[in-house]
Design a protein around this motif. Structure first.
Motif, PDB file in Angstrom:
ATOM      1  N   ARG A   1      19.770 -18.844   0.712  1.00 40.87           N
ATOM      2  CA  ARG A   1      19.445 -19.338   2.055  1.00 40.87           C
ATOM      3  C   ARG A   1      18.662 -18.292   2.849  1.00 40.87           C
ATOM      4  NH1 ARG A   1      25.105 -21.847   2.189  1.00 40.87           N
ATOM      5  NH2 ARG A   1      24.684 -23.902   1.356  1.00 40.87           N
ATOM      6  N   VAL A   2      17.635 -17.780   2.217  1.00 40.78           N
ATOM      7  CA  VAL A   2      16.832 -16.725   2.841  1.00 40.78           C
ATOM      8  C   VAL A   2      15.831 -17.361   3.801  1.00 40.78           C
ATOM      9  CG1 VAL A   2      15.291 -14.774   2.451  1.00 40.78           C
ATOM     10  CG2 VAL A   2      17.112 -15.261   0.808  1.00 40.78           C
ATOM     11  N   THR A   3      15.977 -17.020   5.058  1.00 38.52           N
ATOM     12  CA  THR A   3      15.045 -17.439   6.101  1.00 38.52           C
ATOM     13  C   THR A   3      14.104 -16.265   6.369  1.00 38.52           C
ATOM     14  OG1 THR A   3      16.440 -16.562   7.860  1.00 38.52           O
ATOM     15  CG2 THR A   3      16.837 -18.873   7.193  1.00 38.52           C
ATOM     16  N   PRO A   4      13.020 -16.494   7.088  1.00 38.62           N
ATOM     17  CA  PRO A   4      12.164 -15.362   7.440  1.00 38.62           C
ATOM     18  C   PRO A   4      12.926 -14.250   8.166  1.00 38.62           C
ATOM     19  CG  PRO A   4      10.953 -17.387   7.766  1.00 38.62           C
ATOM     20  CD  PRO A   4      12.382 -17.780   7.434  1.00 38.62           C
ATOM     21  N   ALA A   5      13.789 -14.614   9.098  1.00 41.86           N
ATOM     22  CA  ALA A   5      14.561 -13.594   9.829  1.00 41.86           C
ATOM     23  C   ALA A   5      15.511 -12.850   8.896  1.00 41.86           C
ATOM     24  CB  ALA A   5      15.341 -14.233  10.976  1.00 41.86           C
ATOM     25  N   ARG A   6      16.145 -13.570   7.993  1.00 36.09           N
ATOM     26  CA  ARG A   6      17.057 -12.914   7.041  1.00 36.09           C
ATOM     27  C   ARG A   6      16.280 -12.020   6.096  1.00 36.09           C
ATOM     28  NH1 ARG A   6      20.873 -14.797   2.514  1.00 36.09           N
ATOM     29  NH2 ARG A   6      22.220 -12.974   2.398  1.00 36.09           N
ATOM     30  N   PHE A   7      15.107 -12.458   5.676  1.00 43.33           N
ATOM     31  CA  PHE A   7      14.275 -11.626   4.811  1.00 43.33           C
ATOM     32  C   PHE A   7      13.920 -10.321   5.521  1.00 43.33           C
ATOM     33  CE2 PHE A   7      10.169  -9.971   3.632  1.00 43.33           C
ATOM     34  CZ  PHE A   7      10.388  -9.696   2.294  1.00 43.33           C
ATOM     35  N   ASP A   8      13.504 -10.418   6.780  1.00 39.74           N
ATOM     36  CA  ASP A   8      13.140  -9.210   7.533  1.00 39.74           C
ATOM     37  C   ASP A   8      14.323  -8.251   7.623  1.00 39.74           C
ATOM     38  OD1 ASP A   8      10.627 -10.315   7.864  1.00 39.74           O
ATOM     39  OD2 ASP A   8      10.988 -10.948   9.943  1.00 39.74           O
ATOM     40  N   ALA A   9      15.526  -8.797   7.823  1.00 37.21           N
ATOM     41  CA  ALA A   9      16.724  -7.953   7.891  1.00 37.21           C
ATOM     42  C   ALA A   9      17.011  -7.307   6.537  1.00 37.21           C
ATOM     43  CB  ALA A   9      17.923  -8.789   8.355  1.00 37.21           C
ATOM     44  N   LEU A  10      16.828  -8.052   5.451  1.00 36.51           N
ATOM     45  CA  LEU A  10      17.054  -7.495   4.110  1.00 36.51           C
ATOM     46  C   LEU A  10      16.070  -6.365   3.805  1.00 36.51           C
ATOM     47  CD1 LEU A  10      17.699 -10.832   2.185  1.00 36.51           C
ATOM     48  CD2 LEU A  10      19.383  -9.011   2.598  1.00 36.51           C
ATOM     49  N   VAL A  11      14.828  -6.537   4.201  1.00 35.71           N
ATOM     50  CA  VAL A  11      13.823  -5.493   3.991  1.00 35.71           C
ATOM     51  C   VAL A  11      14.180  -4.257   4.811  1.00 35.71           C
ATOM     52  CG1 VAL A  11      11.409  -4.870   4.471  1.00 35.71           C
ATOM     53  CG2 VAL A  11      11.947  -6.987   3.256  1.00 35.71           C
ATOM     54  N   ALA A  12      14.596  -4.463   6.047  1.00 41.13           N
ATOM     55  CA  ALA A  12      14.985  -3.330   6.889  1.00 41.13           C
ATOM     56  C   ALA A  12      16.174  -2.589   6.284  1.00 41.13           C
ATOM     57  CB  ALA A  12      15.318  -3.817   8.308  1.00 41.13           C
ATOM     58  N   GLU A  13      17.164  -3.338   5.778  1.00 40.18           N
ATOM     59  CA  GLU A  13      18.325  -2.710   5.115  1.00 40.18           C
ATOM     60  C   GLU A  13      17.896  -1.924   3.881  1.00 40.18           C
ATOM     61  OE1 GLU A  13      21.443  -5.438   3.974  1.00 40.18           O
ATOM     62  OE2 GLU A  13      21.311  -6.468   5.918  1.00 40.18           O
ATOM     63  N   THR A  14      16.986  -2.503   3.114  1.00 42.64           N
ATOM     64  CA  THR A  14      16.518  -1.850   1.892  1.00 42.64           C
ATOM     65  C   THR A  14      15.823  -0.538   2.222  1.00 42.64           C
ATOM     66  OG1 THR A  14      16.297  -3.988   0.797  1.00 42.64           O
ATOM     67  CG2 THR A  14      15.082  -2.148  -0.158  1.00 42.64           C
ATOM     68  N   LEU A  15      14.961  -0.565   3.215  1.00 39.59           N
ATOM     69  CA  LEU A  15      14.256   0.661   3.598  1.00 39.59           C
ATOM     70  C   LEU A  15      15.219   1.686   4.193  1.00 39.59           C
ATOM     71  CD1 LEU A  15      10.985  -0.826   5.091  1.00 39.59           C
ATOM     72  CD2 LEU A  15      11.272   0.396   2.905  1.00 39.59           C
ATOM     73  N   ALA A  16      16.189   1.214   4.958  1.00 42.62           N
ATOM     74  CA  ALA A  16      17.179   2.138   5.545  1.00 42.62           C
ATOM     75  C   ALA A  16      18.014   2.803   4.473  1.00 42.62           C
ATOM     76  CB  ALA A  16      18.076   1.381   6.534  1.00 42.62           C
ATOM     77  N   SER A  17      18.255   2.094   3.373  1.00 47.86           N
ATOM     78  CA  SER A  17      19.059   2.681   2.305  1.00 47.86           C
ATOM     79  C   SER A  17      18.339   3.839   1.601  1.00 47.86           C
ATOM     80  CB  SER A  17      19.453   1.613   1.275  1.00 47.86           C
ATOM     81  OG  SER A  17      18.320   1.225   0.505  1.00 47.86           O
ATOM     82  N   GLU A  18      17.044   3.912   1.740  1.00 37.98           N
ATOM     83  CA  GLU A  18      16.272   5.024   1.167  1.00 37.98           C
ATOM     84  C   GLU A  18      16.547   6.331   1.907  1.00 37.98           C
ATOM     85  OE1 GLU A  18      12.253   2.972  -0.599  1.00 37.98           O
ATOM     86  OE2 GLU A  18      12.100   4.062   1.273  1.00 37.98           O
ATOM     87  N   ASN A  19      16.777   6.208   3.195  1.00 39.69           N
ATOM     88  CA  ASN A  19      16.966   7.392   4.040  1.00 39.69           C
ATOM     89  C   ASN A  19      18.271   7.306   4.820  1.00 39.69           C
ATOM     90  OD1 ASN A  19      14.293   8.344   3.419  1.00 39.69           O
ATOM     91  ND2 ASN A  19      13.530   6.747   4.784  1.00 39.69           N
ATOM     92  N   PRO A  20      19.410   7.368   4.111  1.00 37.17           N
ATOM     93  CA  PRO A  20      20.678   7.300   4.837  1.00 37.17           C
ATOM     94  C   PRO A  20      20.825   8.488   5.786  1.00 37.17           C
ATOM     95  CG  PRO A  20      21.056   7.748   2.498  1.00 37.17           C
ATOM     96  CD  PRO A  20      19.582   7.569   2.688  1.00 37.17           C
ATOM     97  N   GLN A  21      21.310   8.194   6.965  1.00 36.60           N
ATOM     98  CA  GLN A  21      21.442   9.237   8.003  1.00 36.60           C
ATOM     99  C   GLN A  21      22.719  10.014   7.853  1.00 36.60           C
ATOM    100  OE1 GLN A  21      18.863   9.824   9.950  1.00 36.60           O
ATOM    101  NE2 GLN A  21      17.749   8.092   9.144  1.00 36.60           N
TER     102      GLN A  21
ATOM    103  N   ASP B   1       0.808  -1.221   0.000  1.00 34.22           N
ATOM    104  CA  ASP B   1       0.000   0.000   0.000  1.00 34.22           C
ATOM    105  C   ASP B   1       0.841   1.272   0.000  1.00 34.22           C
ATOM    106  OD1 ASP B   1      -2.358  -1.433  -0.077  1.00 34.22           O
ATOM    107  OD2 ASP B   1      -2.675  -1.360   2.102  1.00 34.22           O
ATOM    108  N   ASP B   2       2.003   1.219   0.639  1.00 34.68           N
ATOM    109  CA  ASP B   2       2.861   2.413   0.700  1.00 34.68           C
ATOM    110  C   ASP B   2       3.745   2.560  -0.541  1.00 34.68           C
ATOM    111  OD1 ASP B   2       4.728   0.404   1.085  1.00 34.68           O
ATOM    112  OD2 ASP B   2       5.412   1.148   3.033  1.00 34.68           O
ATOM    113  N   GLY B   3       3.629   1.617  -1.489  1.00 35.29           N
ATOM    114  CA  GLY B   3       4.403   1.695  -2.723  1.00 35.29           C
ATOM    115  C   GLY B   3       5.861   1.319  -2.565  1.00 35.29           C
ATOM    116  N   ALA B   4       6.227   0.738  -1.419  1.00 42.12           N
ATOM    117  CA  ALA B   4       7.634   0.418  -1.179  1.00 42.12           C
ATOM    118  C   ALA B   4       8.081  -0.830  -1.943  1.00 42.12           C
ATOM    119  CB  ALA B   4       7.889   0.231   0.313  1.00 42.12           C
TER     120      ALA B   4
END
Length: 162
Positions: A142-162, A112-115
């Motif tokens: 070897r993507v596990t649910p936990a690894r997937f969640d981390a990859l998504v978090a990294e991807t979103l963080a890369s949109e807004n580098p601090q 829904d957020d277009g991400a």
């Protein structure tokens, strides 16, 4: 990241005209249009038909036959999850269930957020390291649910580098 231009008929016609000379030009033109605009806009169908002396049905048939062509703009990030046999044997169905619940979207959908746009693929060529997924062209094994969640978090963080 999918930073695509908004639909522009003049730009689309320039892409068509610039590639019309190619042998079997329809596919390269469709790929170029999708690269430029993120999808094949409905307005491109009559333009292609007229420019290539094809029927609209012929153009539509090619677009709908090939699963890589989108009719709607994708999310900012594209996630592809392998559904081939080796990844099935490694648990891709369970991973896909987690991804769909986590993102709140089913295969072929956009959040829904277009991400994110989530797409199935039938082999990423990473069979020994299943289940495999690709995010914005980067292959992960070897993507596990936990690894997937981390990859998504990294991807979103890369949109807004601090």
């Amino acid at each position: 990241m999918n930073g695509r231009a908004e639909w522009n008929a003049q730009r689309a016609q320039a892409i068509i005209d610039g590639n019309r000379h190619l042998r079997g030009a329809l596919l390269p033109i469709l790929h170029a249009l999708q690269e430029e605009f993120g999808c094949i806009d409905e307005a491109a169908v009559p333009m292609l038909a007229r420019s290539m002396n094809l029927s609209r049905a012929d153009v539509h048939g090619v677009i709908s036959f090939y699963h890589d062509f989108r009719r709607e703009r994708p999310g900012r990030h594209t996630i592809k999850v392998c559904r081939a046999e080796a990844c099935q044997a490694s648990g891709c169905d369970s991973l896909i269930g987690h991804i769909e619940r986590s993102l709140g979207v089913e295969m072929h959908g956009t959040t829904d957020d277009g991400a994110f746009t989530l797409e199935p693929v039938f082999c990423l060529g990473n069979c020994a390291l299943g289940p495999a997924a690709m995010i914005d062209g980067d292959l992960h094994g070897r993507v596990t649910p936990a690894r997937f969640d981390a990859l998504v978090a990294e991807t979103l963080a890369s949109e807004n580098p601090q």
